[in-house]
Design an enzyme around this catalytic site. Structure first.
Site, short mmCIF file in Angstrom:
data_model
loop_
_atom_site.label_atom_id
_atom_site.label_comp_id
_atom_site.label_asym_id
_atom_site.label_seq_id
_atom_site.Cartn_x
_atom_site.Cartn_y
_atom_site.Cartn_z
N ALA A 1 -31.39 -10.23 55.80
CA ALA A 1 -31.38 -11.66 55.49
C ALA A 1 -30.05 -11.95 54.82
O ALA A 1 -29.73 -11.37 53.78
CB ALA A 1 -32.55 -12.02 54.57
N SER A 2 -29.28 -12.83 55.41
CA SER A 2 -27.91 -13.07 54.94
C SER A 2 -27.90 -13.70 53.55
O SER A 2 -28.87 -14.33 53.11
CB SER A 2 -27.18 -13.99 55.93
OG SER A 2 -27.19 -13.44 57.22
N MET A 3 -26.78 -13.54 52.89
CA MET A 3 -26.55 -14.15 51.58
C MET A 3 -26.67 -15.68 51.72
O MET A 3 -25.99 -16.28 52.55
CB MET A 3 -25.16 -13.76 51.09
CG MET A 3 -24.83 -14.13 49.69
SD MET A 3 -23.21 -13.40 49.27
CE MET A 3 -23.06 -13.93 47.56
#
Length: 378
Positions: A88-90
């Site tokens: 899950a991206s920043m």
């Protein structure tokens, strides 16, 4: 305070969240898109965090402005994982990429790399689920994203299980295309499936440096559509699986072989400068790097090109003015890197945001300041 509102506040205070994206970020709860087991960065790798065993820590990870690993390729039960394969991206990067996409009401969007489904949910909250198509190569990841999207939104965007490099022609053309995986060779399908005047936002990298964020605009060309645009930000994402460089950088060097020995006055710390690093990656294609630590501040920079079987090493010694170099194979990788650094210095040490990329039917090339000033053609 921990929760969706706290995350939105973090992003707003950090000036990452444009006003037109605040409502979607308030509406979409990131935690609903994370699996019950995630992996947190620790010394030496990634340690599992289970929602059932440590709910407070799991929740803190869900609402921090940090990336969260959601899948690894290590054997089940490993105390520390080494090989993440999905994440899950920043959230701040998510927000900046969506801002760069410049969506407007009524736009239709293709997303490459569904992952958890969080990014697709934000797009759907902004534009409507019927205007969003997202493609995921991993069937298990795609299935989990479908469930999360339906549970969170009621009506899920179209989640296609397939090769993201092929896009999804059935629903083309799209006004906007966004990728959540890094590539070096921009897939032709993305350009062909984006309408003229449309925008493609993608993480782009070289084998030496991953990566930067490109915003390309699609236009008609004499031999088909062309996409061109500048570097607008930094964005290091996991590689599209088909384009991922070899993971074992040292495999080439371990093969040994006859070496050409010399000395250099160029400090190997030059790769600590992000702009020099980016330019070197453009000008020394196929080159990867690794480091080995020695005693008393000494260390070795290793360069390798698996395709040609070439490698180089530079031994750094504190307070030295020259450093020992060994090079093997048909390419002299350190010599190439020295030449790249000289070019970058003579060009005025340009920032990476002065570079851009043009992708035409026959080839793609990097440019400096203007599409006509080619740095290296492919």
């Amino acid at each position: 305070m921990t929760g969706p509102s706290a995350l939105v506040q973090q992003l707003a205070e950090g000036e990452h969240l444009p006003a037109d994206w605040r409502a979607p970020f308030e509406h979409v709860d990131r935690a609903r898109f994370l699996p019950d087991r995630v992996w947190a960065r620790v010394h030496g790798g990634y340690a599992p965090v289970d929602r059932a065993d440590d709910p407070e820590r799991w929740k803190r990870l869900a609402y921090r402005d940090e990336p969260v690993v959601t899948q690894v390729e290590d054997p089940p039960g490993a105390a520390v994982a080494l090989t993440p394969s999905s994440s899950a991206s920043m959230p701040s990067i998510v927000a900046r990429m969506l801002a760069a996409l410049q969506v407007e009401d009524g736009h239709r969007v293709l997303e490459i790399g569904t992952g958890t489904g969080y990014n697709a949910a934000l797009l759907a909250a902004r534009l409507g689920a019927e205007r969003v198509t997202t493609v995921e190569v991993d069937p298990g990841v795609a299935a989990a994203a479908r469930r999360s999207l339906k549970a969170a939104l009621g009506r899920a965007p179209a989640v296609v299980t397939g090769d993201g490099a092929q896009g999804w022609r059935a629903a083309a053309p799209y006004d906007r295309t966004i990728a959540t995986c890094s590539v070096h060779d921009v897939p032709r399908a993305w350009i062909e499936q984006t309408a003229p005047g449309g925008i493609i936002v993608l993480p782009w990298g070289t084998t030496l440096r991953n990566g930067v964020l490109l915003r390309l605009t699609v236009d008609e060309g004499p031999e088909g559509p062309v996409a061109s645009g500048p570097v607008v930000d930094d964005a290091a994402f996991m590689w599209m699986r088909a384009q991922a460089p070899p993971r074992d950088v040292m495999a080439v060097a371990r093969a040994g072989g006859e070496t050409h020995d010399s000395r250099t006055g160029l400090d190997p710390h030059v790769l600590g400068d992000d702009d020099a690093w980016f330019a070197a990656g453009v000008l020394v294609p196929g080159c990867q790097w690794a480091t080995g630590q020695g005693p008393d501040g000494a260390w070795t920079l290793w360069l390798a090109d698996a395709a040609s079987g070439s490698w180089a090493s530079v031994d750094y010694e504190p307070d030295a003015r020259e450093y020992d170099v060994q090079q093997h194979g048909p390419r002299r990788l350190w010599t190439e890197l020295e030449a790249a650094h000289s070019w970058w210095t003579e060009a005025g040490r340009p920032a990476r945001t002065r570079f851009g990329l043009t992708v035409a039917a026959a080839a793609q090339h990097v440019w400096l300041d203007d599409p006509g000033t080619v740095v290296r053609a492919r």
